[in-house]
Write an enzyme that holds these catalytic residues in place. Structure first.
Site, short mmCIF file in Angstrom:
data_model
loop_
_atom_site.label_atom_id
_atom_site.label_comp_id
_atom_site.label_asym_id
_atom_site.label_seq_id
_atom_site.Cartn_x
_atom_site.Cartn_y
_atom_site.Cartn_z
N VAL A 254 0.85 -1.18 0.16
CA VAL A 254 -0.12 -0.07 0.04
C VAL A 254 1.07 1.31 0.01
O VAL A 254 1.52 1.52 0.85
CB VAL A 254 -0.75 0.17 1.30
CG1 VAL A 254 -1.86 1.21 1.11
CG2 VAL A 254 -1.73 -1.20 1.41
N HIS A 255 0.81 2.07 -0.98
CA HIS A 255 1.80 3.24 -0.95
C HIS A 255 0.82 4.48 -1.60
O HIS A 255 1.55 5.61 -1.39
CB HIS A 255 2.88 2.96 -1.81
CG HIS A 255 2.70 2.99 -3.46
ND1 HIS A 255 2.19 1.80 -4.00
CD2 HIS A 255 2.88 3.99 -4.37
CE1 HIS A 255 2.10 2.09 -5.23
NE2 HIS A 255 2.81 3.54 -5.36
N ARG A 256 -0.12 4.36 -2.57
CA ARG A 256 -0.83 5.50 -3.07
C ARG A 256 -1.53 6.56 -2.15
O ARG A 256 -1.84 6.21 -1.09
CB ARG A 256 -1.58 5.03 -4.28
CG ARG A 256 -1.08 4.45 -5.30
CD ARG A 256 -2.04 4.04 -6.59
NE ARG A 256 -1.42 3.60 -7.74
CZ ARG A 256 -1.05 4.26 -8.63
NH1 ARG A 256 -0.79 5.52 -8.68
NH2 ARG A 256 -0.25 3.71 -9.72
N ASP B 171 -2.03 -1.59 -4.28
CA ASP B 171 -2.74 -0.50 -5.00
C ASP B 171 -1.58 0.04 -5.84
O ASP B 171 -1.83 1.05 -6.44
CB ASP B 171 -2.92 0.77 -3.96
CG ASP B 171 -1.81 1.35 -3.27
OD1 ASP B 171 -0.57 0.97 -3.36
OD2 ASP B 171 -2.14 2.08 -2.32
#
Length: 350
Positions: free
Chosen positions: A202-204, A277
């Protein structure tokens, strides 16, 4: 002929590696690394292990606001282009480095080559979407990974020098899959058993920077009893800590430091499913024939949605859990080429 390639993030170096190997058999290539993404894994060993050419220029620009970062890149890249006088400037994907490289070249009337052209999420709130659109509209050669990407360009009246050559990322995965098998020990290091864990990334910003969204995602993870492995992005960790959220409340969660590319391929290929994501991870899961759950409302890789190989769930807790629990038996088609996209790109300039 002389090519200058502009890159700024680790995934772009990985995509560029197979193209550079082919390009340098016949032409001169120089690489500019903008420094957009600082990554401690981007050391000499990263380039040596993956057989990636080292950058000739490192701008060291680093993180900043979109405008400031892109502006600094434009200024420095322009100076290099004026000094080097390349025949072509080659850019990849959709980062600020992509946009800066393409605009710098276009304003100097140097032909722009865009690899991974034509992708659209149709969500202009994503900075990547703006970068894609603008880069495509100033590019002279547009190399698309899929028929859908070609059609997207046609819809925007871009039809000259448009080629569907397949996905260079598939070239990279095919090349590095064997290296990963030989060199990666990540499962043993973290005590993992093949096909007994879920892999998370998860990074967005639309997920991490909106408290309701990241809370919903974490609440979904709490209800997945099986082991979960999360090579956490430093920025994501920082945001979670800043919001006062506690990853220790998630059962059977193994939070680990970011891993190298070979270790990531190994983690992906041995997972039950991938929850992500990331655009790149979606595709890598597809290449590895591992079902994917994408925590976004749209994807550029619409082909992966067929037969539930990839399921879009946004950040809705119940949708995430339903997709995780769903038994899927995807049909994985050859829709990203045959692993020879790089040679097709280079052949265009013969």
């Amino acid at each position: 002929m002389k090519f200058i390639t502009v890159l700024g993030a680790r995934p772009q170096f990985i995509k560029a590696a197979p193209v550079s190997r082919e390009l340098r058999k016949r032409h001169e290539e120089l690489i500019i690394h903008t420094g957009q993404h600082y990554d401690k894994n981007m050391s000499d060993i990263f380039f040596d292990e993956l057989h990636i050419p080292k950058p000739d220029y490192h701008l060291g620009i680093g993180s900043s606001s979109h405008g400031k970062q892109t502006g600094e890149m434009l200024s420095q890249i322009e100076e290099i282009l004026l000094n080097e006088g390349p025949d072509y400037v080659l850019v990849y994907g959709d980062t600020n480095s992509t946009l800066a490289g393409s605009l710098s070249a276009a304003k100097l009337h140097i032909p722009v080559v865009h690899v991974e052209a034509g992708l659209r999420s149709f969500n202009k709130k994503m900075p990547e979407e703006i970068n894609r659109i603008m880069t495509d509209h100033v590019s002279d050669y547009l190399f698309c990974p899929t028929d859908t990407a070609v059609q997207n360009l046609t819809n925007e009246s871009i039809t000259d020098h448009v080629y569907n050559i397949g996905d260079v990322m598939y070239d990279a995965v095919e090349y590095n899959r064997k290296l990963a098998e030989d060199k990666s020990d990540v499962l043993n290091v973290h005590g993992l058993t093949s096909k007994e864990y879920y892999l998370i990334t998860v990074h967005r910003a639309e997920n991490t920077d909106v408290k309701e969204n990241i809370e919903e995602i974490l609440n979904a993870f709490k209800e997945i009893p099986e082991p979960k492995v999360w090579p956490i992005h430093p920025r994501t960790r920082h945001v979670i800590e800043k919001l006062g959220l506690n990853l220790d409340e998630i059962p059977n969660l193994h939070v680990i430091e970011p891993v190298g590319y070979l270790d990531m391929l190994t983690l992906e290929s041995h997972a039950i499913k991938v929850l992500t994501d990331s655009g790149g991870v979606q595709k890598e899961a597809y290449f590895m024939k591992v079902p994917c759950v994408t925590m976004r409302e749209q994807t550029e890789w619409v082909e992966t949605l067929e037969s539930d190989a990839n399921i879009l769930v946004g950040t809705d807790k119940e949708k995430i859990l339903n997709a995780v629990k769903k038994d899927v038996y995807p049909e994985y088609k050859t829709i990203f080429g045959d692993g020879d996209a790089s040679s097709k790109i280079v052949a265009t300039f013969e």
